[in-house]
Design a protein around this motif. Structure first.
Motif, mmCIF file in Angstrom:
data_model
loop_
_atom_site.group_PDB
_atom_site.id
_atom_site.type_symbol
_atom_site.label_atom_id
_atom_site.label_comp_id
_atom_site.label_asym_id
_atom_site.label_seq_id
_atom_site.Cartn_x
_atom_site.Cartn_y
_atom_site.Cartn_z
ATOM 1 N N TYR A 202 0.820 -1.253 0.200
ATOM 2 C CA TYR A 202 -0.101 0.237 0.019
ATOM 3 C C TYR A 202 0.822 1.160 -0.009
ATOM 4 N N ALA A 203 1.618 1.309 0.808
ATOM 5 C CA ALA A 203 2.658 2.630 0.786
ATOM 6 C C ALA A 203 4.141 2.382 0.252
ATOM 7 N N ASN A 204 4.190 1.155 -0.178
ATOM 8 C CA ASN A 204 5.567 0.825 -0.959
ATOM 9 C C ASN A 204 6.550 1.180 0.117
ATOM 10 N N TRP A 205 6.388 0.523 1.416
ATOM 11 C CA TRP A 205 7.334 0.588 2.442
ATOM 12 C C TRP A 205 7.612 -0.751 3.081
ATOM 13 N N PHE B 156 0.728 8.766 4.560
ATOM 14 C CA PHE B 156 1.728 7.875 5.247
ATOM 15 C C PHE B 156 2.871 8.958 5.919
ATOM 16 N N LEU B 157 2.979 8.825 7.297
ATOM 17 C CA LEU B 157 4.035 9.508 8.030
ATOM 18 C C LEU B 157 5.458 9.009 7.860
ATOM 19 N N GLY B 158 5.215 7.600 8.142
ATOM 20 C CA GLY B 158 6.601 6.727 8.182
ATOM 21 C C GLY B 158 6.574 5.509 9.284
ATOM 22 N N GLY B 159 7.582 5.302 9.410
ATOM 23 C CA GLY B 159 8.035 4.007 10.258
ATOM 24 C C GLY B 159 8.248 4.566 11.788
ATOM 25 N N CYS B 160 8.799 3.891 12.400
ATOM 26 C CA CYS B 160 9.275 3.876 13.880
ATOM 27 C C CYS B 160 10.528 4.754 13.915
#
Length: 112
Positions: free
Chosen positions: A64-67, A79-83
């Protein structure tokens, strides 16, 4: 409903949503736990979605976020990001202004 549609509905239907391993009450990995601690500390109301409940969800959120990693944090549909990103923004004092700018209220405890 496809997994993409489910994710899209959750992302767009909640001010802040965290796709995580475990739940806000019982995170199942250290990275998810750090995000929960930061959001709870700031008093951000958020919805936690446990990706361990479904292989389809776990792989779907990455597409979904290509993350490639989990947790993934979305604010007002973006999308803000990860940890690592959330931790760095918190340490730099950038999260509260971001939430204020996006119109996300800060309270004294999060919701599951």
């Amino acid at each position: 409903m496809s997994i993409h549609e489910f994710i899209d509905r959750e992302v767009k239907g909640n001010d802040v949503v965290v796709f995580m391993k475990g739940t806000p009450q019982f995170p199942q990995c250290g990275f998810s736990g750090q995000v929960v601690q930061i959001l709870d500390h700031l008093g951000v109301a958020y919805k936690g979605i446990n990706v361990l409940e479904s292989d389809e969800l776990r792989t779907g959120i990455k597409a979904y976020a290509n993350w490639p990693t989990i947790p993934q944090i979305y604010v007002k549909g973006e999308f803000l990001g990860g940890c690592d990103i959330v931790r760095e923004m918190f340490q730099a004092g950038e999260l509260v202004p971001l939430f204020e700018e996006k119109g996300v209220p800060l309270h004294d405890r999060a919701i599951g």
